[in-house]
Design a protein around this motif. Structure first.
Motif, short mmCIF file in Angstrom:
data_model
loop_
_atom_site.label_atom_id
_atom_site.label_comp_id
_atom_site.label_asym_id
_atom_site.label_seq_id
_atom_site.Cartn_x
_atom_site.Cartn_y
_atom_site.Cartn_z
N GLU A 32 1.01 -1.22 0.20
CA GLU A 32 0.12 0.00 0.05
C GLU A 32 0.97 1.33 -0.04
O GLU A 32 0.50 2.11 -0.76
N LYS A 33 1.89 0.97 0.86
CA LYS A 33 2.74 2.37 0.81
C LYS A 33 3.68 2.55 -0.58
O LYS A 33 3.77 3.75 -0.86
N ALA A 34 3.87 1.48 -1.15
CA ALA A 34 4.52 1.54 -2.50
C ALA A 34 3.81 2.22 -3.57
O ALA A 34 4.18 3.25 -4.20
N LYS A 35 2.19 1.98 -3.28
CA LYS A 35 1.60 2.55 -4.46
C LYS A 35 1.19 3.89 -3.96
O LYS A 35 1.15 5.02 -4.98
N HIS A 36 1.04 4.26 -2.74
CA HIS A 36 1.12 5.46 -2.12
C HIS A 36 2.02 6.56 -2.71
O HIS A 36 1.97 7.69 -3.32
N VAL A 37 3.39 5.95 -2.47
CA VAL A 37 4.70 6.66 -2.96
C VAL A 37 4.45 6.92 -4.52
O VAL A 37 4.74 8.27 -5.00
N LEU A 38 4.22 5.92 -5.09
CA LEU A 38 4.16 6.03 -6.56
C LEU A 38 3.32 7.17 -7.04
O LEU A 38 3.37 7.93 -7.94
N ASP A 39 1.98 7.13 -6.38
CA ASP A 39 0.92 8.03 -6.82
C ASP A 39 1.25 9.38 -6.48
O ASP A 39 1.08 10.50 -7.34
N VAL A 40 1.78 9.70 -5.34
CA VAL A 40 2.07 10.98 -4.81
C VAL A 40 3.34 11.68 -5.41
O VAL A 40 3.26 12.84 -5.59
N THR A 41 4.26 10.90 -5.96
CA THR A 41 5.36 11.51 -6.45
C THR A 41 5.47 11.38 -7.99
O THR A 41 6.18 12.45 -8.46
N GLY A 42 4.56 10.75 -8.48
CA GLY A 42 4.77 10.41 -9.97
C GLY A 42 6.08 9.76 -10.36
O GLY A 42 6.32 9.74 -11.44
N ALA A 43 6.67 9.08 -9.68
CA ALA A 43 8.16 8.75 -9.77
C ALA A 43 7.95 7.51 -10.77
O ALA A 43 6.86 6.94 -10.79
N ASP A 44 9.17 7.29 -11.46
CA ASP A 44 9.15 6.00 -12.34
C ASP A 44 9.45 4.78 -11.69
O ASP A 44 9.01 3.77 -12.36
N GLY A 45 9.81 4.91 -10.51
CA GLY A 45 10.13 3.48 -9.77
C GLY A 45 10.19 3.82 -8.43
O GLY A 45 10.22 5.04 -7.85
N ILE A 46 10.39 2.66 -7.64
CA ILE A 46 10.64 2.94 -6.06
C ILE A 46 11.87 2.07 -6.01
O ILE A 46 12.18 1.10 -6.54
N MET A 47 12.60 2.36 -4.64
CA MET A 47 13.64 1.51 -4.29
C MET A 47 13.33 1.54 -2.66
O MET A 47 12.98 2.25 -1.98
N ILE A 48 13.66 0.10 -2.61
CA ILE A 48 13.42 -0.47 -1.10
C ILE A 48 14.65 -0.75 -0.35
O ILE A 48 15.27 -1.63 -1.10
#
Ligand code: FMN
Length: 224
Positions: A94-110
Motif C-alpha cells: 500500500e505504501k509503495a502505491k501511495h509513494v508512486l501516486d504522490v510522487t509520480g516517480a518512475d520507480g521505487i527503491m526499497i
C-alpha cells in the motif's frame, strides 16, 4: 550537497570517465530542512548526463529520524526528464502505491523493509497489478529462501565471515516470530555453520508445526 559546484564537477568527471556506461545518482532531499536543494542537484545531475536519479526523502541531517517525505521527490519529478526513483520508508504494498501516486516517480527503491523479507517485491508487484494483497508468505517457503540465502552467504564470504554475516540476516528473517528472541540469542553462541543451519532448520520446523503461515508475536516484534 552543501557544495553544488563540487557536485557538478564530480558528476562531470564520473560521466566523462565511463562514456559507455550509464551513470545513476542517489541522494537525499538536501543537507538539512533549511537547505532542501534536491531540485538543484537533480538539475545538475541531468545536465551532467546522469541517466536516472534515486532520492531518499530525508535530509542528511535527519539521518534516519522522522518519516521520509515525498513532496520534494514529487517536485523533482516535475523538473527533470530522466527517470526518478523514490526511496524512504516504503514498507508495504500500500505504501509503495501511495509513494508512486504522490510522487509520480518512475520507480521505487526499497532498503530496510526488504531485509529478511525479500518476497516483499513480489507482494508489491502483485498489489500494483491487481489492487489485491497476496496471502502472507508460508513458513515452508521462507525456510527454503533463508536456507538458500545462508548457503550463498557461506559460499560468497567463506565459512568464517559468512557465518557471522548470516546472524543479522537470520535475525531479520525471524524478527517478530514466536520464539525468535531465543533463536537470536542461540545464534550468537553457536560455533559453526553446521550448527547455525541446524538451529535455523529446527526453528522453522517448529514454526511450520504450529502454523502454515508465519505467525508474528507482538512482544517479540517489539523486542526484535
Ligand atoms: C545498513 C544500511 C546501509 C546502506 N548503505 C547504502 C549505500 O551504500 N548506498 C546508498 O546509496 N544508500 C545506502 N543506504 C541507504 C538506503 O539505500 C536507503 O536510502 C535508506 O535506507 C532509506 O530507504 P529505506 O527506508 O527503504 O531503508 C543504506 C541503508 C542502510 C540501513
Amino acid at each position: 550537497m552543501q557544495d553544488e559546484e563540487q557536485v557538478g564537477r564530480i558528476l562531470d568527471a564520473v560521466v566523462g570517465a565511463v562514456p559507455n556506461t550509464p551513470v545513476t545518482l542517489k541522494f537525499r532531499t538536501g543537507w538539512n530542512l533549511a537547505n532542501k536543494n534536491a531540485p538543484t542537484i537533480a538539475r545538475i545531475a541531468e545536465s551532467a548526463g546522469i541517466r536516472a536519479v534515486a532520492i531518499h526523502g530525508r535530509t542528511r541531517c535527519q539521518q534516519y529520524t522522522g518519516e521520509a517525505e515525498y513532496d520534494t521527490i514529487a517536485l523533482v519529478k516535475t523538473l527533470i526528464r530522466i527517470p526518478v526513483i523514490a526511496n524512504g520508508d516504503i514498507t508495504t504494498p500500500e505504501k509503495a502505491k501511495h509513494v508512486l501516486d504522490v510522487t509520480g516517480a518512475d520507480g521505487i527503491m526499497i532498503g530496510r523493509a526488504a531485509q529478511g523479507r525479500p518476497w516483499l517485491f513480489r507482494e508489491i508487484e502483485h498489489y500494483l497489478k491487481t489492487g489485491e494483497r497476496l496471502p502472507p508468505a508460508q513458513v515452508t517457503e521462507i525456510h527454503e529462501i533463508l536456507k538458500a540465502h545462508l548457503i550463498d552467504l557461506y559460499a560468497f564470504y567463506g565459512p568464517e565471515t559468512g557465518f557471522k554475516i548470516a546472524r543479522k540476516h537470520i535475525s531479520w528473517y525471524t524478527k517478530g516470530l514466536v520464539g525468535s528472541a531465543a533463536v537470536r540469542k542461540e545464534m550468537n553462541v553457536l560455533p559453526s555453520i553446521e550448527q547455525q543451519m541446524q538451529a535455523v532448520n529446527e526453528f522453522f520446523i517448529r514454526q511450520a508445526e504450529e502454523n502454515e503461515y508465519l505467525k508474528y508475536d507482538k512482544e517479540e516484534a517489539l523486542a526484535a
